[in-house]
Design a protein around this motif. Sequence first.
Motif, PDB file in Angstrom:
ATOM      1  N   ASP A 320      -0.657   6.679   5.071  1.00  0.00           N
ATOM      2  CA  ASP A 320       0.444   6.050   4.333  1.00  0.00           C
ATOM      3  C   ASP A 320       0.575   4.561   4.622  1.00  0.00           C
ATOM      4  OD1 ASP A 320       1.053   8.517   3.296  1.00  0.00           O
ATOM      5  OD2 ASP A 320       2.674   8.946   4.706  1.00  0.00           O
ATOM      6  N   ILE A 321      -0.128   4.061   5.636  1.00  0.00           N
ATOM      7  CA  ILE A 321       0.065   2.675   6.071  1.00  0.00           C
ATOM      8  C   ILE A 321      -0.325   1.677   4.981  1.00  0.00           C
ATOM      9  CG2 ILE A 321      -0.724   0.898   7.692  1.00  0.00           C
ATOM     10  CD1 ILE A 321      -0.885   3.140   9.820  1.00  0.00           C
ATOM     11  N   THR A 339       1.151 -14.420  -5.644  1.00  0.00           N
ATOM     12  CA  THR A 339       0.211 -13.557  -6.383  1.00  0.00           C
ATOM     13  C   THR A 339      -0.822 -12.945  -5.447  1.00  0.00           C
ATOM     14  OG1 THR A 339      -1.144 -15.499  -6.882  1.00  0.00           O
ATOM     15  CG2 THR A 339       0.480 -14.810  -8.559  1.00  0.00           C
ATOM     16  N   VAL A 340      -0.383 -12.475  -4.300  1.00  0.00           N
ATOM     17  CA  VAL A 340      -1.284 -11.852  -3.331  1.00  0.00           C
ATOM     18  C   VAL A 340      -1.725 -10.488  -3.865  1.00  0.00           C
ATOM     19  CG1 VAL A 340      -1.501 -10.942  -0.983  1.00  0.00           C
ATOM     20  CG2 VAL A 340      -0.243 -13.075  -1.392  1.00  0.00           C
ATOM     21  N   VAL A 341      -3.021 -10.221  -3.751  1.00  0.00           N
ATOM     22  CA  VAL A 341      -3.588  -8.976  -4.274  1.00  0.00           C
ATOM     23  C   VAL A 341      -3.598  -7.872  -3.224  1.00  0.00           C
ATOM     24  CG1 VAL A 341      -5.677  -7.909  -5.227  1.00  0.00           C
ATOM     25  CG2 VAL A 341      -5.002 -10.216  -5.940  1.00  0.00           C
ATOM     26  N   GLY A 342      -3.865  -8.228  -1.962  1.00  0.00           N
ATOM     27  CA  GLY A 342      -3.959  -7.212  -0.921  1.00  0.00           C
ATOM     28  C   GLY A 342      -4.233  -7.819   0.437  1.00  0.00           C
ATOM     29  N   ILE A 343      -4.793  -6.987   1.337  1.00  0.00           N
ATOM     30  CA  ILE A 343      -5.075  -7.385   2.713  1.00  0.00           C
ATOM     31  C   ILE A 343      -6.579  -7.335   2.942  1.00  0.00           C
ATOM     32  CG2 ILE A 343      -4.738  -6.744   5.141  1.00  0.00           C
ATOM     33  CD1 ILE A 343      -2.053  -5.565   4.363  1.00  0.00           C
ATOM     34  N   LYS A 344      -7.107  -8.313   3.649  1.00  0.00           N
ATOM     35  CA  LYS A 344      -8.538  -8.333   3.944  1.00  0.00           C
ATOM     36  C   LYS A 344      -8.932  -7.111   4.775  1.00  0.00           C
ATOM     37  CE  LYS A 344      -9.245 -13.341   3.674  1.00  0.00           C
ATOM     38  NZ  LYS A 344      -9.647 -14.563   4.409  1.00  0.00           N
ATOM     39  N   ASN A 345     -10.167  -6.685   4.603  1.00  0.00           N
ATOM     40  CA  ASN A 345     -10.629  -5.442   5.228  1.00  0.00           C
ATOM     41  C   ASN A 345     -10.509  -5.441   6.745  1.00  0.00           C
ATOM     42  OD1 ASN A 345     -11.223  -4.273   2.779  1.00  0.00           O
ATOM     43  ND2 ASN A 345     -13.366  -4.920   2.773  1.00  0.00           N
ATOM     44  N   ASN A 346     -10.847  -6.582   7.397  1.00  0.00           N
ATOM     45  CA  ASN A 346     -10.792  -6.603   8.867  1.00  0.00           C
ATOM     46  C   ASN A 346      -9.362  -6.468   9.383  1.00  0.00           C
ATOM     47  OD1 ASN A 346     -10.047  -9.163   7.945  1.00  0.00           O
ATOM     48  ND2 ASN A 346     -10.932 -10.216   9.721  1.00  0.00           N
ATOM     49  N   ALA A 348      -6.912  -4.866   7.528  1.00  0.00           N
ATOM     50  CA  ALA A 348      -6.512  -3.513   7.129  1.00  0.00           C
ATOM     51  C   ALA A 348      -6.939  -2.496   8.180  1.00  0.00           C
ATOM     52  CB  ALA A 348      -7.112  -3.168   5.771  1.00  0.00           C
ATOM     53  N   GLU A 349      -8.109  -2.699   8.757  1.00  0.00           N
ATOM     54  CA  GLU A 349      -8.599  -1.788   9.796  1.00  0.00           C
ATOM     55  C   GLU A 349      -7.684  -1.819  11.011  1.00  0.00           C
ATOM     56  OE1 GLU A 349     -12.625  -1.086  12.507  1.00  0.00           O
ATOM     57  OE2 GLU A 349     -12.657  -2.504  10.828  1.00  0.00           O
ATOM     58  N   ARG A 350      -7.236  -3.028  11.347  1.00  0.00           N
ATOM     59  CA  ARG A 350      -6.309  -3.150  12.484  1.00  0.00           C
ATOM     60  C   ARG A 350      -4.958  -2.513  12.170  1.00  0.00           C
ATOM     61  NH1 ARG A 350      -7.120  -8.968  15.448  1.00  0.00           N
ATOM     62  NH2 ARG A 350      -9.381  -8.845  15.755  1.00  0.00           N
ATOM     63  N   PHE A 351      -4.499  -2.671  10.951  1.00  0.00           N
ATOM     64  CA  PHE A 351      -3.239  -2.042  10.540  1.00  0.00           C
ATOM     65  C   PHE A 351      -3.295  -0.540  10.794  1.00  0.00           C
ATOM     66  CE2 PHE A 351      -0.235  -4.511   7.652  1.00  0.00           C
ATOM     67  CZ  PHE A 351      -0.501  -5.723   8.265  1.00  0.00           C
ATOM     68  N   VAL A 352      -4.394   0.075  10.387  1.00  0.00           N
ATOM     69  CA  VAL A 352      -4.523   1.526  10.497  1.00  0.00           C
ATOM     70  C   VAL A 352      -4.621   1.965  11.958  1.00  0.00           C
ATOM     71  CG1 VAL A 352      -5.991   3.509   9.931  1.00  0.00           C
ATOM     72  CG2 VAL A 352      -5.549   1.751   8.203  1.00  0.00           C
ATOM     73  N   ASN A 353      -5.203   1.123  12.812  1.00  0.00           N
ATOM     74  CA  ASN A 353      -5.385   1.481  14.221  1.00  0.00           C
ATOM     75  C   ASN A 353      -4.164   1.189  15.089  1.00  0.00           C
ATOM     76  OD1 ASN A 353      -7.999   2.458  13.894  1.00  0.00           O
ATOM     77  ND2 ASN A 353      -8.908   0.414  14.106  1.00  0.00           N
ATOM     78  N   VAL A 392      -3.345  -5.263  18.846  1.00  0.00           N
ATOM     79  CA  VAL A 392      -4.729  -5.011  19.220  1.00  0.00           C
ATOM     80  C   VAL A 392      -5.183  -6.067  20.216  1.00  0.00           C
ATOM     81  CG1 VAL A 392      -5.389  -3.666  17.215  1.00  0.00           C
ATOM     82  CG2 VAL A 392      -5.372  -6.127  17.036  1.00  0.00           C
ATOM     83  N   GLU A 393      -6.441  -6.493  20.141  1.00  0.00           N
ATOM     84  CA  GLU A 393      -7.005  -7.326  21.185  1.00  0.00           C
ATOM     85  C   GLU A 393      -6.357  -8.692  21.306  1.00  0.00           C
ATOM     86  OE1 GLU A 393     -10.722  -8.940  18.533  1.00  0.00           O
ATOM     87  OE2 GLU A 393     -10.739  -6.941  19.358  1.00  0.00           O
ATOM     88  N   ASP A 394      -5.535  -9.084  20.307  1.00  0.00           N
ATOM     89  CA  ASP A 394      -4.897 -10.395  20.374  1.00  0.00           C
ATOM     90  C   ASP A 394      -3.600 -10.380  21.172  1.00  0.00           C
ATOM     91  OD1 ASP A 394      -6.835 -11.530  18.806  1.00  0.00           O
ATOM     92  OD2 ASP A 394      -5.822 -11.014  16.947  1.00  0.00           O
ATOM     93  N   LYS A 395      -3.142  -9.193  21.640  1.00  0.00           N
ATOM     94  CA  LYS A 395      -1.887  -9.139  22.374  1.00  0.00           C
ATOM     95  C   LYS A 395      -1.923 -10.064  23.587  1.00  0.00           C
ATOM     96  CE  LYS A 395       0.142  -4.667  21.369  1.00  0.00           C
ATOM     97  NZ  LYS A 395       0.483  -3.357  21.901  1.00  0.00           N
TER      98      LYS A 395
END
Length: 456
Positions: A320-321, A339-346, A348-353, A392-395
Amino acid sequence: MLLADDILKSLIDNLDVGIHIVNDEGKTIYYNEAMGAIEGLKKNQVLGKLVSEYLEGVDDQSSTIMRCIKSGEKFKDIIQRYSSNRGKKIITINTTVPVIKEGKVVASLEISQDMTQFTELNDKLCKLQSVIKANQEHYGFKDIIGNSDSIKNSINKAMKAGLSNSSVLIYAETGCGKEVFAQSIHYNGIRSNRPFIPINCAAIPSNLLEGMLFGTTRGSFTGAENKKGLFELAHRGTILLDEINSMDTYLQSKLLRVLQDGCIRPIGSSKTIEVDVRVIATLNKEPKELIKRGILREDFYYRLSVMRIDIAPLRNRKEDIMPLANHFIDYYNKLLGKTVVGIKNNVAERFVNYNWPGNVRELKNVIEAAMNMVDVEKYLGKECFEGKILGVEDKKYIKDYNIKQVSLNTYLEDIERNVIKYELERQNYNISKTSDKLKISRQNLQYKIKKYGLKK
């Protein structure tokens, strides 16, 4: 050498609550600065005087401190509304105890907590809320975004609840959208054309909450007026009791009677009023644990949870994220003219994790912050987000250490310091919320804050 009396006087002089002491004649012998701030008076205006000499409309019968002197009776958490002789309107919650020596009442001590501004603000907010609610769009099931089986199951239960008059209990962590579900149940149900009144039980002291829910009658306490309670105002509609676990057990028992009998009794009244109100309650803690700890009455819980709806935290429904993230992007595109279309893949992967401890609310706030940062790009990239939010790793507290150069204790203490600092910042330095998130006691957290020099 300091005397015990000097220490005691210094202590009560610096308390944030009002302290007022009268002798056996009813004359004021002690009056601290906090009490003066509440009533707008100076010590020299009250010392040696009866309360009726400097407070308007207060006599021996209405004054708890005078009744205590005469009867030796103790009063706990009594609401008082009165005025000083300078015209200042005052609302306090008082606890009054007799001072007894050799079997005789020699003084009366009253502790007062100022509720004037809070009560006036709350009354204004209630009026404002009723105006806003009448003109705003309400949440519906269309606003609950998600493809997971768990969210679909919760929506299905909520839809069935809308067709019923039974009590509903919604359990979910903070930020999962409990009020969205509650509004959806009401406005898509059989009571949709009747009042929907939400009340945050955590934000209102129980002393005031009881009067707000059931109403008051003139004379039930000093300055009390005939005032309808929220149950009466919500007749044939719905009341949302948000964070019911913050309500004390005494008030839970009174609400249990209302749910069973369908009647309320305003404070100070001998008459009951029949009400037809559907109750939706929310909990942000596991009910079984609250019952075990004595915070939630078991009989009250079972009466509320005729229909129970659990909303899974975002970390347990990762599918659902991204639909939620895209939904919020569309929302802020319209709001901010972008007019943002979405989130970049790299990203989006962090969002899910990421675990999203603040759930949907945190996700919405993260997207809002990113949408304010983006300029003309079509996709939200890593540069639009703060690393500590992504978790993630940026904390801040994750570092590359060379264990050979530092001791293990130093390494662990540095991690602990940064974890605590990170959570304190997330919770705006609220000790209770931070200790709850870190699963440590308040005392232990305060010790570590001092140890690591983390005061705000």
